[in-house]
Write a protein that holds these residues in place. Structure first.
Motif, PDB file in Angstrom:
ATOM      1  N   VAL A  78     -10.449   8.773  65.845  1.00  0.00           N
ATOM      2  CA  VAL A  78     -11.439   8.142  64.968  1.00  0.00           C
ATOM      3  C   VAL A  78     -12.102   9.178  64.067  1.00  0.00           C
ATOM      4  CG1 VAL A  78     -13.643   6.904  64.930  1.00  0.00           C
ATOM      5  CG2 VAL A  78     -11.883   6.264  66.582  1.00  0.00           C
ATOM      6  N   GLN A  79     -12.421  10.340  64.617  1.00  0.00           N
ATOM      7  CA  GLN A  79     -13.179  11.343  63.883  1.00  0.00           C
ATOM      8  C   GLN A  79     -12.378  11.938  62.715  1.00  0.00           C
ATOM      9  OE1 GLN A  79     -12.925  11.226  67.240  1.00  0.00           O
ATOM     10  NE2 GLN A  79     -15.013  10.533  67.694  1.00  0.00           N
ATOM     11  N   THR A  80     -11.106  12.303  62.961  1.00  0.00           N
ATOM     12  CA  THR A  80     -10.312  12.924  61.899  1.00  0.00           C
ATOM     13  C   THR A  80     -10.013  11.928  60.782  1.00  0.00           C
ATOM     14  OG1 THR A  80      -8.291  12.418  63.164  1.00  0.00           O
ATOM     15  CG2 THR A  80      -9.239  14.624  63.421  1.00  0.00           C
ATOM     16  N   LEU A  81      -9.630  10.714  61.137  1.00  0.00           N
ATOM     17  CA  LEU A  81      -9.314   9.709  60.124  1.00  0.00           C
ATOM     18  C   LEU A  81     -10.563   9.288  59.351  1.00  0.00           C
ATOM     19  CD1 LEU A  81      -6.790   7.462  62.102  1.00  0.00           C
ATOM     20  CD2 LEU A  81      -6.283   9.177  60.356  1.00  0.00           C
ATOM     21  N   SER A  82     -11.701   9.208  60.023  1.00  0.00           N
ATOM     22  CA  SER A  82     -12.946   8.850  59.344  1.00  0.00           C
ATOM     23  C   SER A  82     -13.367   9.938  58.353  1.00  0.00           C
ATOM     24  CB  SER A  82     -14.064   8.629  60.360  1.00  0.00           C
ATOM     25  OG  SER A  82     -13.766   7.543  61.212  1.00  0.00           O
ATOM     26  N   ALA A  83     -13.221  11.199  58.766  1.00  0.00           N
ATOM     27  CA  ALA A  83     -13.579  12.313  57.882  1.00  0.00           C
ATOM     28  C   ALA A  83     -12.712  12.304  56.628  1.00  0.00           C
ATOM     29  CB  ALA A  83     -13.424  13.639  58.625  1.00  0.00           C
ATOM     30  N   GLN A  84     -11.403  12.056  56.787  1.00  0.00           N
ATOM     31  CA  GLN A  84     -10.522  12.005  55.630  1.00  0.00           C
ATOM     32  C   GLN A  84     -10.860  10.826  54.725  1.00  0.00           C
ATOM     33  OE1 GLN A  84      -6.899  12.142  58.033  1.00  0.00           O
ATOM     34  NE2 GLN A  84      -6.360  14.102  57.119  1.00  0.00           N
TER      35      GLN A  84
END
Length: 290
Positions: free
Chosen positions: A268-274
């Motif tokens: 969730v964190q990596t995709l949300s940041a992108q």
């Protein structure tokens, strides 16, 4: 890509090589090439009217560019020394995450369309205005020729060094993650393409489609930004600055090579940041148009 296709029987496996080797070189080359294009655009605007009687002013501008290159090298070694000292006294993951955050912040500013509106109307106009003032004062007996030449050299220096500092900041994060060799080859490739454009511009006197070239490299740089944001979010997870929430339904659709080339991880964190980075860049474009 053609070479890999031939040597790997049409099905190259990026995981067969060292992590991030070719992918990192391409990302770095894009960064360096785009910054080089901006520098060439500013310098071509400065020297555009330096013909015939004002041709002698091109040499101090070129000398200033050379000094800017040397200053960029000095800045590189200073930055490397500071980062290495921090790595010895702190957790390496913390330093890597911190330098990555700095690089992403600078890259977000570079990719922001409001910044570019100010940049093109302010930075280039300021250089052109300063150039005109120097040329006008050249005939003043109270102002020495040495002062005018120094002013021209300063224009060349600031045009180059501004882009050089940005590149130095970008590459610190890559150096920690991928090593010095990958950074070296990426910079070399980026400088090669920048050199070709510079030769065509200043020696061949070719009028190139700079706007289209900057738009194209801007799109490529946008992809690099998403890669850097994905890598940064993962590093912050490894440093325990961010939690790691795996999305089970996406695990089977995100093989290892997607993480290697595009930094796409099923969390969730990596995709949300992108997604946030993409919204910031695209949103700034539409807001700037209004």
């Amino acid at each position: 890509m053609i070479w890999q296709g031939i040597t790997a029987a049409g099905n190259p496996d990026p995981l067969a090589q060292a992590r991030g080797s070719l992918a990192g070189i391409l990302d770095i080359a894009i960064l360096v090439f785009r910054e080089g294009l901006e520098c060439i655009l500013v310098l071509s605007a400065i020297t555009a009217s330096m013909v015939k009687s004002h041709e002698s002013y091109q040499r101090p501008v070129a000398a200033g560019v050379g000094m800017g290159f040397l200053a960029t090298l000095v800045t590189w070694f200073i930055a490397v020394g500071i980062v290495n000292d921090l790595t010895k006294s702190m957790n390496a993951l913390y330093v890597q995450a911190a330098t990555g955050l700095l690089a992403i912040f600078v890259l977000l500013v570079v990719m922001n369309w409001f910044f570019h509106k100010v940049y093109w109307t302010g930075w280039i106009s300021m250089h052109n205005r300063r150039k005109r003032d120097l040329i006008q004062t050249a005939g003043d007996k109270d102002i020495s020729k040495r002062r005018v030449l120094f002013g021209m050299a300063l224009l060349g220096f600031t045009s180059f060094y501004r882009e050089g500092v940005e590149v130095v900041l970008f590459l610190q994060s890559y150096r920690l993650k991928l090593g010095g060799d990958t950074v070296f080859y990426g910079v070399l490739l980026g400088l090669l393409f920048t050199g070709v454009v510079a030769i065509l511009t200043f020696m061949g006197h070719r009028k190139l489609p700079y706007k289209r070239m900057l738009v194209l490299t801007g799109v490529m740089l946008g992809a690099v930004l998403l890669v850097m944001v994905g890598e940064q979010a993962q590093e912050m997870q490894l440093a325990h600055w961010l939690p790691t929430t795996v999305i089970p339904s996406l695990v089977r659709f995100t093989p290892a090579w997607m993480g290697l080339w595009f930094s796409i991880f099923p969390t969730v964190q990596t995709l949300s940041a992108q997604a946030i980075a993409a919204v910031l860049v695209v949103g700034s474009y539409f807001l700037a148009r209004r």
